[in-house]
Motif scaffolding. Structure first.
Motif, PDB file in Angstrom:
ATOM      1  N   GLU A   1      31.464  52.799 -27.357  1.00 38.90           N
ATOM      2  CA  GLU A   1      31.183  53.835 -26.239  1.00 38.90           C
ATOM      3  C   GLU A   1      29.653  53.401 -26.064  1.00 38.90           C
ATOM      4  O   GLU A   1      29.514  54.114 -24.331  1.00 38.90           O
ATOM      5  CB  GLU A   1      31.344  55.328 -26.335  1.00 38.90           C
TER       6      GLU A   1
ATOM      7  N   ARG B   1      40.652  64.645 -29.570  1.00 41.97           N
ATOM      8  CA  ARG B   1      40.247  65.291 -28.522  1.00 41.97           C
ATOM      9  C   ARG B   1      40.633  66.006 -27.813  1.00 41.97           C
ATOM     10  O   ARG B   1      41.950  66.244 -28.384  1.00 41.97           O
ATOM     11  CB  ARG B   1      40.639  63.536 -27.970  1.00 41.97           C
TER      12      ARG B   1
ATOM     13  N   GLU C   1      40.409  68.336 -24.268  1.00 44.37           N
ATOM     14  CA  GLU C   1      40.221  68.351 -22.833  1.00 44.37           C
ATOM     15  C   GLU C   1      39.629  67.577 -22.013  1.00 44.37           C
ATOM     16  O   GLU C   1      39.659  66.814 -20.470  1.00 44.37           O
ATOM     17  CB  GLU C   1      41.138  70.086 -22.437  1.00 44.37           C
ATOM     18  N   THR C   2      38.403  67.954 -22.541  1.00 43.01           N
ATOM     19  CA  THR C   2      37.209  67.430 -21.669  1.00 43.01           C
ATOM     20  C   THR C   2      36.824  66.236 -22.226  1.00 43.01           C
ATOM     21  O   THR C   2      35.675  65.857 -22.075  1.00 43.01           O
ATOM     22  CB  THR C   2      36.015  68.757 -21.721  1.00 43.01           C
ATOM     23  N   PHE C   3      37.818  65.741 -23.511  1.00 42.33           N
ATOM     24  CA  PHE C   3      36.962  64.147 -23.831  1.00 42.33           C
ATOM     25  C   PHE C   3      36.505  63.860 -22.701  1.00 42.33           C
ATOM     26  O   PHE C   3      37.066  62.486 -21.565  1.00 42.33           O
ATOM     27  CB  PHE C   3      38.330  63.745 -24.478  1.00 42.33           C
ATOM     28  N   ARG C   4      35.233  62.894 -22.839  1.00 42.94           N
ATOM     29  CA  ARG C   4      34.975  61.606 -22.392  1.00 42.94           C
ATOM     30  C   ARG C   4      35.131  62.167 -20.160  1.00 42.94           C
ATOM     31  O   ARG C   4      35.182  61.257 -20.021  1.00 42.94           O
ATOM     32  CB  ARG C   4      34.836  60.620 -22.674  1.00 42.94           C
ATOM     33  N   ASN C   5      35.158  62.595 -20.729  1.00 44.38           N
ATOM     34  CA  ASN C   5      35.274  63.961 -18.996  1.00 44.38           C
ATOM     35  C   ASN C   5      34.184  63.179 -18.091  1.00 44.38           C
ATOM     36  O   ASN C   5      32.761  62.869 -18.771  1.00 44.38           O
ATOM     37  CB  ASN C   5      35.276  64.992 -18.393  1.00 44.38           C
TER      38      ASN C   5
ATOM     39  N   SER D   1      34.867  57.080 -17.275  1.00 43.69           N
ATOM     40  CA  SER D   1      34.766  57.833 -17.814  1.00 43.69           C
ATOM     41  C   SER D   1      36.695  57.755 -18.152  1.00 43.69           C
ATOM     42  O   SER D   1      37.294  57.757 -19.279  1.00 43.69           O
ATOM     43  CB  SER D   1      35.160  59.710 -17.133  1.00 43.69           C
ATOM     44  N   ALA D   2      37.320  57.028 -17.033  1.00 43.46           N
ATOM     45  CA  ALA D   2      38.892  56.768 -17.077  1.00 43.46           C
ATOM     46  C   ALA D   2      38.691  55.819 -18.479  1.00 43.46           C
ATOM     47  O   ALA D   2      39.406  55.608 -19.052  1.00 43.46           O
ATOM     48  CB  ALA D   2      39.594  56.239 -15.839  1.00 43.46           C
TER      49      ALA D   2
ATOM     50  N   ASP E   1      44.201  61.226 -30.638  1.00 41.82           N
ATOM     51  CA  ASP E   1      44.217  62.099 -29.678  1.00 41.82           C
ATOM     52  C   ASP E   1      44.072  62.895 -29.811  1.00 41.82           C
ATOM     53  O   ASP E   1      44.051  63.983 -29.760  1.00 41.82           O
ATOM     54  CB  ASP E   1      46.077  61.525 -29.085  1.00 41.82           C
TER      55      ASP E   1
ATOM     56  N   ASN F   1      35.015  67.662 -28.902  1.00 38.49           N
ATOM     57  CA  ASN F   1      35.290  65.856 -29.502  1.00 38.49           C
ATOM     58  C   ASN F   1      34.822  64.912 -30.155  1.00 38.49           C
ATOM     59  O   ASN F   1      33.317  65.522 -30.650  1.00 38.49           O
ATOM     60  CB  ASN F   1      34.500  65.301 -27.827  1.00 38.49           C
TER      61      ASN F   1
ATOM     62  N   GLN G   1      39.080  56.831 -22.268  1.00 41.07           N
ATOM     63  CA  GLN G   1      40.038  57.586 -22.392  1.00 41.07           C
ATOM     64  C   GLN G   1      40.592  56.808 -22.688  1.00 41.07           C
ATOM     65  O   GLN G   1      41.773  56.967 -23.373  1.00 41.07           O
ATOM     66  CB  GLN G   1      40.246  57.997 -21.256  1.00 41.07           C
TER      67      GLN G   1
END
Length: 357
Positions: free
Chosen positions: A100, A141, A143-147, A127-128, A138, A93, A131
């Motif tokens: 942020e 990023r 799949e763990t982007f800013r989770n 987190s939401a 895109d 990421n 994103q």
């Protein structure tokens, strides 16, 4: 050999060769390492994007590119593959942007400068929100982007750098410390910045502002409030209709289009070519400029040089403050010139010489 001159067909041939040899043998054959920045995603499988792009040259140009001849990032392999319609995604990421970190730091501040767990509803909400920020593409990023796990870690990076924290700080970065100290020095202003970013994303205003072509390249334009509010600020300054209304208003009142900071007049210097030209600067500070309509009184007429100097780095001076600095410098130079001129007078030199004798 022309780098990047590959076709979709040649890429598919490289993928087929990869599948036949296996990943390790394919990389070893062409002396590539595993992808560190981007991977190519094709039919549910991931491939080392740089190796695939390099080998694709073999089918189009007679030989594969050596790893030292190009990069696997945005400038070369990833860009070539995306241009051909392939999906490319980041291995890691992107680093946290100032916007942020501002939102994360505000959350930590509201939690009495303590880190938060990933299960905390406030972390999940942030987190939401992160994103949704239109800062990172895109393709950058994964799949763990800013989770929630990543956001929680960032809150501890910030909390453990607080001056009152007595334990061992987590890794974090220089930006975390920088934003933390800005919140400690200007809590009300930075809280308002966080509110404006949240508000702009919630209403969609900041998401609708496209990144300008020069934004990534122009490091001289900065703002402590972050990239998104700066983007909105510059969009307002570049509003041609609003700029023309400001110019018309000044001319109707008998004013001139001279720069409000240094006095430069484009028409006076360039004649007809410069007639009617001047830039506009939005004088309302970013942390005060909300979604409301921009008034003509919010704009100042300014030349391109002074405009760039105002935006060059924080803190941003107003046109009046920049004018005062220019005038002080001019006065200082005049005083210096007068002293040099006085010392060079022949009479004073001879008088001094006689006195010494």
């Amino acid at each position: 050999m022309h780098r990047g001159a590959i076709t979709r067909e040649s890429v598919l041939k490289a993928i087929a060769e990869h599948d036949k040899l296996g990943r390790e043998a394919f990389l070893e054959t062409y002396h590539f390492g595993r992808a560190r920045s981007y991977v190519l995603v094709h039919e549910g499988q991931e491939y080392d994007s740089k190796a695939i792009a390099g080998v694709a040259h073999k089918w189009d140009q007679g030989r594969a590119l050596a790893p030292s001849e190009f990069s696997g990032g945005k400038e070369h392999a990833a860009a070539w593959l995306k241009r051909l319609g392939f999906q490319v995604k980041a291995v890691q990421n992107p680093d946290w942007a100032r916007d942020e970190v501002i939102l994360a730091c505000h959350l930590v501040m509201t939690n009495d400068w303590k880190g938060l767990d990933a299960q905390d509803s406030r972390v999940i909400e942030l987190s939401a929100l992160l994103q949704l920020l239109p800062i990172h593409a895109d393709a950058d990023r994964n799949e763990t982007f800013r989770n929630p796990n990543g956001v929680a870690r960032k809150t501890f990076d910030i909390a453990t750098r607080h001056p009152d924290y007595r334990g061992k700080p987590t890794k974090g970065g220089a930006l975390d410390v920088e934003v933390l100290h800005e919140f400690l020095a200007r809590p009300d202003q930075m809280t308002e910045v966080a509110r404006l970013i949240r508000e702009g994303i919630g209403t969609g205003e900041l998401q609708d502002l496209a990144q300008t072509d020069d934004e990534e390249l122009d490091e001289d334009f900065s703002a402590p409030e972050g990239r998104l509010l700066l983007r909105r600020h510059r969009a307002r300054e570049r509003n041609k209709g609003l700029r023309q209304k400001k110019i018309d208003s000044v001319l109707r009142k008998g004013g001139s289009l001279a720069c409000e900071a240094c006095g430069f007049d484009f028409e006076e210097v360039y004649g007809e070519r410069g007639a009617g030209y001047v830039e506009c600067h939005h004088v309302v500070p970013l942390h005060e400029a909300g979604e409301g309509k921009t008034k003509l009184s919010d704009l100042a007429l300014i030349c391109a040089n002074c405009h760039r100097m105002i935006h060059r780095r924080a803190p941003w001076p107003t046109p009046a403050e920049l004018r005062a600095a220019i005038e002080d410098r001019r006065a200082s130079r005049l005083r210096g010139a007068a002293i040099v001129q006085q010392r060079s007078k022949p009479g004073e030199r001879s008088t001094t010489s006689e006195g010494q004798r």
